[in-house]
Design an enzyme around this catalytic site. Structure first.
Site, short mmCIF file in Angstrom:
data_model
loop_
_atom_site.label_atom_id
_atom_site.label_comp_id
_atom_site.label_asym_id
_atom_site.label_seq_id
_atom_site.Cartn_x
_atom_site.Cartn_y
_atom_site.Cartn_z
N GLY A 168 0.81 -1.22 0.00
CA GLY A 168 0.00 0.00 0.00
C GLY A 168 0.84 1.27 0.00
CD GLU A 198 -1.92 -1.03 -3.59
OE1 GLU A 198 -1.90 -1.40 -2.39
OE2 GLU A 198 -2.84 -1.29 -4.38
CD GLU A 245 0.19 -5.00 -2.32
OE1 GLU A 245 1.08 -5.30 -3.16
OE2 GLU A 245 -0.18 -3.83 -2.11
N1 COA Z 1 2.87 -2.93 9.46
C1 COA Z 1 3.10 -2.80 10.78
N2 COA Z 1 4.33 -2.75 11.32
C2 COA Z 1 5.37 -2.86 10.47
C3 COA Z 1 5.21 -3.00 9.08
C4 COA Z 1 3.87 -3.03 8.57
N3 COA Z 1 3.62 -3.11 7.27
N4 COA Z 1 6.43 -3.08 8.49
C5 COA Z 1 7.33 -2.99 9.50
N5 COA Z 1 6.68 -2.86 10.69
C6 COA Z 1 7.28 -2.75 12.01
C7 COA Z 1 7.97 -4.06 12.38
O1 COA Z 1 7.03 -4.98 12.90
C8 COA Z 1 8.97 -3.57 13.42
O2 COA Z 1 8.31 -3.35 14.65
P1 COA Z 1 8.79 -4.18 15.98
O3 COA Z 1 10.21 -3.71 16.20
O4 COA Z 1 7.81 -3.71 17.00
O5 COA Z 1 8.71 -5.61 15.62
C9 COA Z 1 9.36 -2.21 12.88
O6 COA Z 1 8.33 -1.79 12.00
C10 COA Z 1 10.67 -2.27 12.09
O7 COA Z 1 10.52 -3.26 11.06
P2 COA Z 1 11.59 -4.44 10.84
O8 COA Z 1 10.92 -5.50 10.05
O9 COA Z 1 12.22 -4.82 12.13
O10 COA Z 1 12.66 -3.65 9.95
P3 COA Z 1 13.63 -4.28 8.87
O11 COA Z 1 14.53 -3.16 8.46
O12 COA Z 1 14.22 -5.56 9.35
O13 COA Z 1 12.67 -4.65 7.62
C11 COA Z 1 10.97 -4.25 5.98
C12 COA Z 1 11.97 -3.63 6.96
C13 COA Z 1 10.14 -3.12 5.38
C14 COA Z 1 11.72 -4.99 4.88
C15 COA Z 1 10.07 -5.25 6.73
O14 COA Z 1 9.56 -4.62 7.88
C16 COA Z 1 8.89 -5.74 5.92
O15 COA Z 1 9.05 -6.56 5.02
N6 COA Z 1 7.65 -5.22 6.22
C17 COA Z 1 6.46 -5.60 5.53
C18 COA Z 1 6.42 -4.86 4.21
C19 COA Z 1 5.28 -5.37 3.34
O16 COA Z 1 5.30 -6.44 2.77
N7 COA Z 1 4.25 -4.52 3.22
C20 COA Z 1 3.14 -4.83 2.37
C21 COA Z 1 1.90 -4.86 3.18
S1 COA Z 1 0.51 -5.15 2.11
#
Ligand code: COA
Length: 272
Positions: A122, A125, A145
């Site tokens: 999103g 998006e 997604e």
């Molecule tokens: N929603 C809620 N919280 C999120 C989030 C999301 N989409 N993406 C990251 N966070 C939170 C993590 O849970 C973490 O919180 P915590 O320390 O309380 O666990 C914090 O943000 C930092 O994220 P973290 O994953 O530890 O950082 P990273 O640098 O290792 O990785 C990303 C960063 C973006 C690669 C990874 O967080 C990720 O893949 N997030 C999901 C992205 C995604 O697929 N979004 C599409 C949703 S439709």
């Protein structure tokens, strides 16, 4: 504000978006760094409210939409909030996405997404609903997604396809591919990559500066005509262009541009 909106803001720990004004440019910052600026319902609602409010602001010439910090523009849907939502809640959320991102898309003022960190799901998006995109050199982005068992539901399949074409959109979405800034630039997903060491936000603000002096009626008409191009057969598109052109023809700014040209000076546009 309705009771549900109040509950959502409370559950999300605030609106999640802060605003700042620099002259004729508004900066909207998604401000939930502890969740990598993931989109809560409250934040999506607030972005829509800001866009609708901005549509009535005659002194606004550009919006730069960004995320707090250097780690994320926006990590997509708030996956923690999403865990507390059932199927029906998620289904209800989609029209809110559509309305808010649509309000940004249709805003007759250029909106530039400044990506100083990742944009996934999103988050990308949302950037695609903006008119222009600038990325810092270290960012990665993608419509991820399908890796979560869903598909882009906030316009991604439609807007990405219009920007990069069907074959590339399928590759990016089916493989949930994350691309770096250089590839995003080559694909046309971002318009510019800020030079290394420069924040995308600073680059975007400097880039937007000429827009503050441009003719607002012409800019709005150009946005509407170009936005409409993807949905129409050529003849329909040309009719849309003619209608948009007509608005500029009737404007004082057009006459001001002609006078300025004759007088060898810069025009001063008023948006009339
Ligand atoms: N929603 C809620 N919280 C999120 C989030 C999301 N989409 N993406 C990251 N966070 C939170 C993590 O849970 C973490 O919180 P915590 O320390 O309380 O666990 C914090 O943000 C930092 O994220 P973290 O994953 O530890 O950082 P990273 O640098 O290792 O990785 C990303 C960063 C973006 C690669 C990874 O967080 C990720 O893949 N997030 C999901 C992205 C995604 O697929 N979004 C599409 C949703 S439709």
């Amino acid at each position: 504000m309705g009771e549900q909106a109040k509950r959502e803001i409370e559950a999300a720990g605030g609106l999640g978006v802060r605003t700042e004004r620099r002259g004729a440019i508004a900066i909207w910052t998604i401000d939930r760094p502890e969740r990598l600026n993931a989109l809560s319902r409250a934040a999506v609602r607030e972005l829509g409210r800001l866009a609708r409010e901005a549509a009535g602001d005659r002194t606004l010439r550009a919006v730069v939409l960004t995320g707090a910090g250097d780690k994320a523009f926006c990590a997509g849907a708030d996956l923690k909030e999403r865990r507390s939502m059932d199927e029906e809640d998620v289904r209800d959320f989609l029209p809110l996405y559509r309305a808010s991102f649509g309000a940004i898309d249709r805003l007759g003022v250029p909106v530039i997404a400044a990506l100083d960190g990742v944009a996934f799901g999103g988050g990308l998006e949302l950037a695609l609903a903006c008119d222009l995109r600038v990325a810092a050199s270290h960012v990665t982005l993608g419509l991820t997604e399908t890796s979560l068992g869903i598909i882009p539901g906030a316009g991604g399949t439609q807007r990405l396809t219009r920007i990069v074409g069907e074959a590339r959109a399928k590759e990016l979405v089916l493989f949930a591919r994350r691309v770096d800034a250089a590839e995003a630039l080559a694909l046309g997903i971002v318009n510019r990559v800020a030079p290394e060491g420069t924040r995308a936000l600073d680059f975007a603000l400097a880039w937007a500066e000429p827009l503050t002096r441009a003719a607002p009626i012409a800019i709005a008409a150009a946005l509407e005509a170009i936005d409409g191009a993807g949905d129409r057969a050529l003849d329909d598109g040309l009719s849309l262009e003619a209608r948009c052109y007509e608005r500029t023809l009737a404007s004082e700014d057009r006459l001001e541009a002609l006078a300025a040209f004759a007088e060898k000076r810069a025009p001063s546009f008023k948006g009339r």
